[in-house]
Design a protein around this motif. Structure first.
Motif, short mmCIF file in Angstrom:
data_model
loop_
_atom_site.label_atom_id
_atom_site.label_comp_id
_atom_site.label_asym_id
_atom_site.label_seq_id
_atom_site.Cartn_x
_atom_site.Cartn_y
_atom_site.Cartn_z
N ILE A 686 -15.49 7.01 9.50
CA ILE A 686 -15.61 5.66 8.92
C ILE A 686 -16.44 5.71 7.64
CG2 ILE A 686 -16.57 3.36 9.26
CD1 ILE A 686 -15.89 3.69 12.26
N ASN A 687 -17.58 6.40 7.70
CA ASN A 687 -18.47 6.46 6.54
C ASN A 687 -17.85 7.22 5.38
OD1 ASN A 687 -20.47 4.93 7.71
ND2 ASN A 687 -21.61 6.69 8.49
N VAL A 688 -17.00 8.19 5.67
CA VAL A 688 -16.27 8.88 4.61
C VAL A 688 -15.25 7.94 3.98
CG1 VAL A 688 -14.60 10.70 4.10
CG2 VAL A 688 -16.59 11.21 5.52
N MET A 689 -14.45 7.29 4.83
CA MET A 689 -13.35 6.47 4.33
C MET A 689 -13.83 5.24 3.57
SD MET A 689 -10.61 8.16 5.15
CE MET A 689 -9.09 7.22 5.39
N LYS A 690 -14.96 4.68 3.98
CA LYS A 690 -15.42 3.46 3.30
C LYS A 690 -15.94 3.76 1.89
CE LYS A 690 -20.22 3.12 4.97
NZ LYS A 690 -21.15 2.34 5.82
N GLN A 691 -16.16 5.03 1.58
CA GLN A 691 -16.56 5.41 0.23
C GLN A 691 -15.36 5.49 -0.72
OE1 GLN A 691 -19.87 5.86 -0.37
NE2 GLN A 691 -20.26 5.49 1.80
N LEU A 692 -14.15 5.52 -0.14
CA LEU A 692 -12.96 5.77 -0.93
C LEU A 692 -12.20 4.48 -1.22
CD1 LEU A 692 -11.74 8.95 1.00
CD2 LEU A 692 -13.29 8.82 -0.97
N ASN A 693 -11.37 4.52 -2.24
CA ASN A 693 -10.53 3.38 -2.60
C ASN A 693 -9.22 3.51 -1.82
OD1 ASN A 693 -9.62 1.10 -3.86
ND2 ASN A 693 -9.23 2.07 -5.84
N LEU A 694 -9.14 2.83 -0.68
CA LEU A 694 -8.05 3.06 0.27
C LEU A 694 -6.84 2.18 -0.01
CD1 LEU A 694 -10.15 3.22 3.57
CD2 LEU A 694 -9.50 5.11 2.04
N ALA A 695 -5.67 2.75 0.25
CA ALA A 695 -4.41 2.00 0.22
C ALA A 695 -3.96 1.80 1.67
CB ALA A 695 -3.34 2.77 -0.56
N PRO A 696 -3.28 0.68 1.97
CA PRO A 696 -2.86 0.44 3.35
C PRO A 696 -1.75 1.40 3.79
CG PRO A 696 -1.99 -1.25 1.88
CD PRO A 696 -2.92 -0.42 1.07
N VAL A 697 -1.66 1.58 5.10
CA VAL A 697 -0.56 2.37 5.67
C VAL A 697 0.68 1.50 5.67
CG1 VAL A 697 0.29 3.57 7.71
CG2 VAL A 697 -2.13 3.73 7.09
N GLU A 698 1.70 1.92 4.93
CA GLU A 698 2.95 1.17 4.84
C GLU A 698 4.13 2.12 4.97
OE1 GLU A 698 2.43 -0.67 1.02
OE2 GLU A 698 1.50 -2.46 1.86
N PRO A 699 4.37 2.63 6.16
CA PRO A 699 5.47 3.59 6.33
C PRO A 699 6.83 2.97 6.04
CG PRO A 699 4.64 2.87 8.46
CD PRO A 699 3.70 2.31 7.43
N VAL A 700 7.73 3.77 5.51
CA VAL A 700 9.09 3.30 5.21
C VAL A 700 9.86 3.20 6.52
CG1 VAL A 700 11.22 3.83 4.01
CG2 VAL A 700 9.01 4.39 2.95
N GLN A 701 10.46 2.05 6.76
CA GLN A 701 11.19 1.83 8.01
C GLN A 701 12.54 2.53 7.97
OE1 GLN A 701 11.33 -2.24 9.35
NE2 GLN A 701 13.12 -1.89 10.65
N PRO A 702 12.79 3.49 8.87
CA PRO A 702 14.09 4.18 8.89
C PRO A 702 15.21 3.22 9.29
CG PRO A 702 12.41 5.41 10.10
CD PRO A 702 11.86 4.05 9.84
N THR A 703 16.42 3.59 8.97
CA THR A 703 17.56 2.73 9.26
C THR A 703 17.84 2.60 10.74
OG1 THR A 703 19.03 4.63 8.96
CG2 THR A 703 18.66 3.23 7.04
N ASP A 704 17.39 3.58 11.54
CA ASP A 704 17.67 3.51 12.97
C ASP A 704 16.55 2.84 13.75
OD1 ASP A 704 15.83 5.53 12.62
OD2 ASP A 704 16.69 6.84 14.15
N VAL A 705 15.67 2.14 13.03
CA VAL A 705 14.57 1.43 13.69
C VAL A 705 14.73 -0.07 13.45
CG1 VAL A 705 12.09 1.00 13.67
CG2 VAL A 705 12.93 3.34 13.58
#
Length: 809
Positions: A686-705
């Motif tokens: 947590i302390n490592v990640m809060k120092q960084l400029n984070l982008a959200p997790v936005e996985p590409v939805q496959p066609t079979d989902v």
């Protein structure tokens, strides 16, 4: 007569001896001449391979905050000023920063010196303007020098060419060390005589050597003080002057002279000394700084500015006075210069790596492809994937959190160690490596500490279950006690961490709360070979024994290996071989090798998409939930904690949209630390990640989902607003063919079936008035059907009757 003959004989012997002496001297001179020319015209120096971080790329949309930019400039030793007239300076105007770059030669391309106008909105760059035209839309700062891979003699230098050397430095050197440099032929008889008189009369000890003699002494001879060495020095100085121009000699001197020591590393030449003492290139130094460097020639140890600042200042002022009396500077320049402080940097970094843990990773990768002699003497430039901002943040967060943990329980946690590895999930580039706390000793825990990983391997079980299409994210699985026998072992009866069983729970709930019993039951059903095969597919090449305990992470892996596994999850099933090097360029700027993307689809995207959802639930409601007390919930983070038997190891692996990071904590002697993955490694993460400029997790939805509202109790189709309904992704092949009444009502409305078999009650009214539109079509009919499970009759309590309705819509 006999006397006459004797005199003639003696004379002849003397002549022969003299002639022999001349012949011997001639042969000796020829030998020295060969030595002089061989080295001067050949490979004069063993130049270390220089290792650079990635260059900071600036373009519209780049995730660079104002603090990130200023931190990068600080690491590059840019000076904050009121104007940006000189290279290596910047002007800070809040959201807008003006930077006068130094330019850099990358071998295959050159970034020009330019002034950049960089505008940010607090989180990213929104505009970049430059004084140089650029067709790419990307401007790069020069990369930070991480360190070097040094020659056998531990000498370091930055080669400089005479035309690029500031004239005040040359003036200071000539005025102080050899005022007749351009007039003598290598040896100054007047200087030798003056030195002899001074030394014999007890005056200040003087050397009397010319710059050429000093070069010869450093370049060819040992430091011993004997008459023979002095004779060789004078003769070789004459030979050097006979063959080479004054400019050639001066340039060699500027690159050869020793100007300091940093640990085991010798600081040679003014180019490197400028970086070592001031953190700036030679052409950015001011007059007092150049005078200080020249003053070091007399004795870099005696005039060490950190140990003897007073002596160093006095010596610098002597050099400035020499420039004044020889007319190289005027009185005003002299008066201004001697008022200036030394202004050396607080802590030198040249000669020792800024980030030794990461450099160790680079060195190991290079050794797989290059001979050691090529790396230590060819002057290679190695451009790596290191992100200095991420590395600095990781170092700081790791050290701070480790100290906090030890302070809470010093008796048990004294000597606590660990490692952090961070990569870019989109290409596998390693951005930062922390190999442990304290000084780097050569044991890099990010690579060398192979420990059991515990629950970090559980996602493999759940991925296999989801990919098999026999399970969905809410499929009920048993967390009841289990006993496994066979394979030459006694009954294995795993337990949950809390010592309890939890009955039947949804699949994603079991993973989010890291239930051991549910995982073992599920993994045993799917098969150990399937588990091992997926582990190998994730890049783990170890020989894995097929014991059931591997389902709970009884496998020894390093943090770097775990990073490679979780990178696949973060990249939607694509596996990029973790890499620390982008390219290698030789001393002439020719690219020797490029390390392009090595990517392959390792896991099915559909199964990974579902697993990502499950790992996000770990962060929202499971063992990683404490992360959202610090980090924004809209980041949709994904991750998994890991704890081994007797709490000997604490792990956490997780990712945002732009960083995948793994943390391990433990004792080097494998003694218990009493920390779980959530109480030890997760706070570091947590302390490592809060120092960084984070982008959200936005996985590409496959066609079979597909995303569907599903009733948690029955597993049937439901709808938003229905009791017990949850919205989850599913493989299309696992979407249920049944729906709850509430789901039918919300999805399709209340209508009479226009055709099909409709059963009427005693009043002639349809028993059920819905028909289906969103269900699979029966083969070759063009129609769709669904079985509707009706509720019991509220008055009679009769069991429900299943009715089937058809529709071609």
């Amino acid at each position: 007569m006999n006397l006459s003959r004797g005199f003639a004989f003696i004379s002849m012997v003397l002549v022969i001896i003299i002639l022999a002496g001349f012949v011997g001297l001639g042969i000796y001179t020829v030998r020295l001449d060969y030595i002089v020319r061989d080295k001067f015209e050949g490979k004069r120096w063993e130049i270390p391979a220089k290792v650079f971080a990635r260059p900071l790329e600036l373009f519209n949309g780049a995730l660079v905050t104002p603090d990130n930019l200023k931190q990068e400039l600080k690491l590059l030793n840019y000076k904050k000023t009121d104007n940006y007239e000189s290279p290596g300076t910047y002007v800070d105007k809040g959201s807008m920063v003006y930077v006068h770059t130094r330019g850099f030669d990358f071998g295959d391309s050159t970034e020009p010196e330019q002034v950049l106008e960089i505008t940010t909105d607090g989180q990213q760059v929104i505009d970049v303007r430059s004084t140089q035209q650029n067709g790419t839309g990307i401007a790069r700062l020069e990369p930070i020098l991480v360190g070097g891979i040094y020659p056998r003699h531990n000498e370091d230098r930055v080669l400089i060419q005479l035309p690029k050397v500031p004239q005040p430095l040359i003036d200071a050197l000539i005025a102080t060390e050899d005022r007749k440099f351009y007039n003598h032929h290598g040896v100054s008889l007047r200087g030798i005589a003056r030195a002899m008189v001074s030394n014999m009369t007890g005056g200040p000890r003087q050397g009397g050597s010319t710059l050429t003699q000093q070069l010869v002494k450093n370049f060819y001879l040992s430091p011993e003080r004997t008459l023979k060495r002095k004779a060789n020095e004078a003769l070789m100085a004459l030979l050097v002057e006979m063959h080479y121009s004054k400019n050639d000699i001066l340039e060699a001197y500027l690159n050869e002279v020793n100007l300091g020591q940093n640990g085991n590393y010798s600081i040679n030449g003014f180019g490197l000394a400028s970086q070592f003492y001031f953190g700036q290139p030679l052409n950015e130094l001011k007059l007092p700084q150049m005078a200080f460097l020249v003053g070091l020639v007399k004795g870099p140890s005696l005039y060490n500015p950190w140990r003897n600042p007073k002596l160093a200042l006095e010596r610098r002022n002597v050099v400035l006075h020499n420039m004044l009396v020889t007319g190289r500077i005027d009185q005003q320049q002299y008066d201004d210069a001697i008022k200036t402080k030394l202004n050396v940097i607080k802590k030198p970094t040249i000669g020792q790596s800024l980030f030794p843990d990461f450099l160790d990773v680079v060195r190991r990768q290079l050794k797989e492809e290059y001979q050691e002699v090529d790396l230590t003497s060819e002057g290679l430039r190695i451009f790596t994937t290191l992100d200095p901002i991420v590395q600095t943040s990781a170092n700081k967060a790791f050290d701070t959190t480790i100290k906090q943990l030890i302070k809470r329980n010093p008796k048990k946690l004294e000597g606590l160690q660990g490692a952090v590895t961070i990569a870019n999930p989109e290409n596998g580039e390693i951005l930062a490596v922390v190999g442990g706390s304290g000084m780097f000793t050569g044991f890099n825990r990010a690579l060398d500490a192979k420990r059991q990983v515990g629950s970090l391997l559980k996602p493999i079980v759940y991925f296999n279950a989801l990919e098999s299409q026999r399970y969905t994210l809410i499929s009920p699985i048993s967390d009841a006690p289990v006993s496994i026998t066979g394979m030459g072992m006694k009954d294995w009866k795993p337990k949950n961490y809390d010592g309890q069983s939890h009955g039947t729970v949804p699949l994603n709930y079991a993973l989010a709360h890291s239930y051991n019993l549910a995982t073992v039951r599920l993994g045993w059903e799917l098969g150990i070979p399937s588990f091992i095969n997926t582990l190998h597919t994730l890049g783990i090449d170890e020989d894995i024994k097929p014991y059931p305990s591997i389902l709970l992470g009884a496998v020894n892996l390093s943090p770097m290996q775990v990073l490679g596994m979780y990178q696949v999850y973060a990249a939607n099933g694509f596996r990029y071989a973790p890499r620390s090097i982008r390219s290698v360029v030789d001393a002439k700027g020719n690219p020797l090798q490029r390390y392009g993307l090595n990517v392959r689809q390792s896991l099915d995207p559909g199964g990974v998409y579902l697993l990502n959802y499950a790992l996000q639930q770990v962060m929202r409601s499971g063992t990683g939930a404490s992360a959202y007390a610090t980090l924004p919930s809209n980041l949709n983070l994904a991750g998994k904690s890991g704890t081994t038997n007797d709490a000997r190891d604490s792990w956490f692996a997780g990712y945002s949209g732009n960083y995948v990071a793994v943390v391990w904590l433990g004792h080097d002697d494998n003694s218990p630390i009493g920390l779980t993955g959530s109480s030890g490694a997760l706070p570091v993460w947590i302390n490592v990640m809060k120092q960084l400029n984070l982008a959200p997790v936005e996985p590409v939805q496959p066609t079979d989902v597909q995303w569907q509202w599903i009733d948690q109790a029955s597993g049937n189709l439901s709808a938003q607003g229905c009791p017990g309904a949850t919205y989850i992704p599913m493989l299309a092949s696992t979407v249920p063919g049944q729906a709850t009444p509430c789901g039918m009502l919300h999805l399709y409305g209340s209508q009479e079936a226009p055709y099909g078999e409709t059963e009427l009650d005693e009043n002639g009214q349809p028993v059920y008035q819905q028909y289906a539109r969103r269900v699979p079509e029966p083969a070759n009919t063009g129609e769709a059907s669904i079985n509707l499970e009706l509720p019991p009759d509220p008055e009679t309590g009769k069991p429900p009757v299943v009715r089937r309705f058809w529709s071609s819509e």
